[in-house]
Design a protein around this motif. Structure first.
Motif, PDB file in Angstrom:
ATOM      1  N   ASP A  10      42.174  81.543  30.669  1.00 56.02           N
ATOM      2  CA  ASP A  10      41.682  80.492  31.549  1.00 56.02           C
ATOM      3  C   ASP A  10      40.175  80.371  31.389  1.00 56.02           C
ATOM      4  N   TYR A  11      39.627  79.330  31.974  1.00 46.15           N
ATOM      5  CA  TYR A  11      38.183  79.148  31.936  1.00 46.15           C
ATOM      6  C   TYR A  11      37.585  79.516  33.284  1.00 46.15           C
ATOM      7  N   LEU A  12      36.578  80.369  33.258  1.00 36.22           N
ATOM      8  CA  LEU A  12      35.786  80.635  34.455  1.00 36.22           C
ATOM      9  C   LEU A  12      34.409  80.095  34.125  1.00 36.22           C
ATOM     10  N   GLY A  13      33.996  79.044  34.821  1.00 36.97           N
ATOM     11  CA  GLY A  13      32.772  78.371  34.414  1.00 36.97           C
ATOM     12  C   GLY A  13      32.970  77.930  32.978  1.00 36.97           C
ATOM     13  N   ASP A  14      32.043  78.284  32.094  1.00 36.61           N
ATOM     14  CA  ASP A  14      32.256  77.910  30.701  1.00 36.61           C
ATOM     15  C   ASP A  14      32.687  79.110  29.862  1.00 36.61           C
ATOM     16  N   LEU A  15      33.100  80.166  30.531  1.00 34.87           N
ATOM     17  CA  LEU A  15      33.594  81.339  29.799  1.00 34.87           C
ATOM     18  C   LEU A  15      35.092  81.205  29.588  1.00 34.87           C
ATOM     19  N   ARG A  16      35.502  81.438  28.349  1.00 36.90           N
ATOM     20  CA  ARG A  16      36.933  81.473  28.060  1.00 36.90           C
ATOM     21  C   ARG A  16      37.367  82.906  28.267  1.00 36.90           C
ATOM     22  N   VAL A  17      38.248  83.117  29.207  1.00 38.76           N
ATOM     23  CA  VAL A  17      38.465  84.483  29.679  1.00 38.76           C
ATOM     24  C   VAL A  17      39.935  84.876  29.601  1.00 38.76           C
ATOM     25  N   PRO A  18      40.209  86.072  29.062  1.00 41.46           N
ATOM     26  CA  PRO A  18      41.584  86.561  29.105  1.00 41.46           C
ATOM     27  C   PRO A  18      41.915  87.052  30.518  1.00 41.46           C
ATOM     28  N   ALA A  19      43.097  86.741  30.995  1.00 43.11           N
ATOM     29  CA  ALA A  19      43.527  87.243  32.293  1.00 43.11           C
ATOM     30  C   ALA A  19      44.761  88.116  32.088  1.00 43.11           C
ATOM     31  N   LEU A  20      44.684  89.344  32.567  1.00 36.23           N
ATOM     32  CA  LEU A  20      45.859  90.214  32.550  1.00 36.23           C
ATOM     33  C   LEU A  20      46.524  90.081  33.907  1.00 36.23           C
TER      34      LEU A  20
END
Lengths: 178, 245
Positions: free
Chosen positions: B172-182
């Motif tokens: 998902d995106y948090l702000g402009d960070l593309r972030v892995p979510a476990l």
């Protein structure tokens, strides 16, 4: 459009560029139109970045690509009522009747059959089998209910299954390519 | 399960779209029914024929380069505008003694937006039919799935034995960070662990919103932003698991 949105759109597009091109190529049938549609889609995605409301970003992007392809097809239809989509597809690979059915030819036969399916079945098969999208993602790309995805997929597979059976029969008739 | 029911589910089974219990029922039926096995293998033949990689078109290089150049050109132009704006703020500040609050957050440092996005992502996941894009209780499946999708694949561990089984992962995106979510589960509670670079977290955050809580923890050389409706005690237990090396 801020630098930040632009770079995430850029990343998204680069990451799913092959998926976008593959979908576009299967829908439009030739290289030039496929590349143009993906380019249009990128411009639209960058402009519409602020409307992205979360959720699966790949499905969001592929939905834009698909819309650009449909726009291209609509223009074609306006330009010439006679030329169907299939008419702009490259002709099926010619096959030598004498040479039997080899693996390569099976592949091109399958490609021909996929190409000749109506677009609604072709696109779900491309998204499911070549791009490995889930039912939910395909439903998002096509903007239809999941049930519709399942029934189209099922009918598309049945059509290809029949085609594969024909290929199998042909191979049995001429097993050694004589 | 009879043939009619099984036949209707075969494609969804092949496509990995059935929940675990139903998939097991289908498997039980397949064990006992040669006709359905035959039908499944016919379906699989179509798949094998289609998945032949040569049917998948690859984007031509000139298209890739064209898009790459354009996305960079616009990014630079946009950055130029921001610099101009920033410069004008400095001038305004110097000239008028204005109080200008410029966020100290670099793009990669988590701020209010990131926190809002993390909550939003969690709620979306709860509302969706599936909170994960890759379903797996096996960390050896989840980690490779992330590789190539995010710049830094997270360490993936399963805490099933401690009551926090791994459910899967998504991006998902948090702000402009593309972030892995476990994604983990604890009883009926769903837990999202967004994994961000260590330098993205400057201080530990603790935010509550509508019955859900967000906490940040160090996790090896990365940081975890955890969102869930766990109670304080359960949060503590989970944090201890995450931060142990």
């Amino acid at each position: 459009m801020t630098a930040a949105t632009n770079s995430w759109i850029g990343d998204l597009v680069q990451q799913h560029l092959d998926a976008a091109y593959n979908l576009s190529r299967w829908l439009l049938g030739n290289e030039q139109d496929a590349a143009d549609a993906v380019h249009d889609a990128y411009v639209r995605a960058a402009r519409a970045a602020h409307t992205y409301a979360g959720g699966n970003a790949r499905a969001w992007w592929l939905a834009i690509v698909r819309n650009c392809c449909l726009a291209n097809l609509a223009t074609r239809k306006r330009e010439t009522h006679l030329r169907s989509v299939e008419a702009t597809l490259e002709p099926p690979t010619p096959r030598d009747a004498e040479s039997g059915v080899h693996a390569d030819q099976c592949r091109s036969l399958i490609a021909d059959h996929l190409r000749s399916l109506p677009a609604e079945f072709r696109e779900v098969l491309v998204l499911r089998e070549l791009e490995d999208l889930s039912y939910r993602e395909i439903a998002d790309v096509l903007d239809v209910p999941i049930g519709t995805v399942m029934s189209r997929l099922s009918r598309g597979r049945a059509m290809l299954q029949r085609a594969l059976a024909d290929i199998g029969d042909a191979a049995q008739e001429k097993p050694h390519g004589l | 399960m009879d043939c009619k029911t099984a036949a209707a589910l075969l494609e969804a089974y092949l496509d990995n779209e059935l929940d675990r219990d139903t998939a097991r029922e289908v498997e039980k039926h397949l064990d006992a029914c040669a006709d359905c096995r035959e039908a499944l293998s016919k379906l699989d033949e179509v798949r094998i024929a289609l998945r032949d990689t040569k049917l998948r078109y690859v984007a031509p290089n000139d298209l890739r380069e064209r898009l790459f150049k354009e996305s960079h050109a616009t990014t630079r132009a946009a950055r130029g505008r921001w610099l101009a704006l920033a410069a004008s703020l400095v001038v305004a500040f110097a000239a008028g003694g204005l109080f200008v609050s410029i966020g100290h957050d670099r793009a990669t440092v988590i701020g209010d937006q990131t926190i809002r996005d993390a909550f939003a992502s969690h709620w979306r996941a709860l509302a969706a039919t599936s909170p994960v894009d890759v379903v797996s209780t096996d960390r050896h499946t989840v980690k490779p799935w992330f590789e190539g999708k995010v710049s830094q694949a997270p360490q993936v561990r399963d805490f099933a034995d401690q009551g926090f089984p791994l459910v899967g992962g998504r991006i998902d995106y948090l702000g402009d960070l593309r972030v892995p979510a476990l994604v983990y589960r604890h009883g009926q509670h769903l837990i999202d662990v967004f994994v961000v670079p260590a330098d993205a977290v400057t201080k530990n955050e603790s935010v509550d919103d509508r019955g859900y809580a967000l906490r940040t923890f160090a996790m090896g050389d990365q940081h975890a932003i955890v969102v869930s409706d766990l109670d304080e005690h359960e949060f503590g237990a989970f944090a201890a698991l995450l931060s142990q090396r």
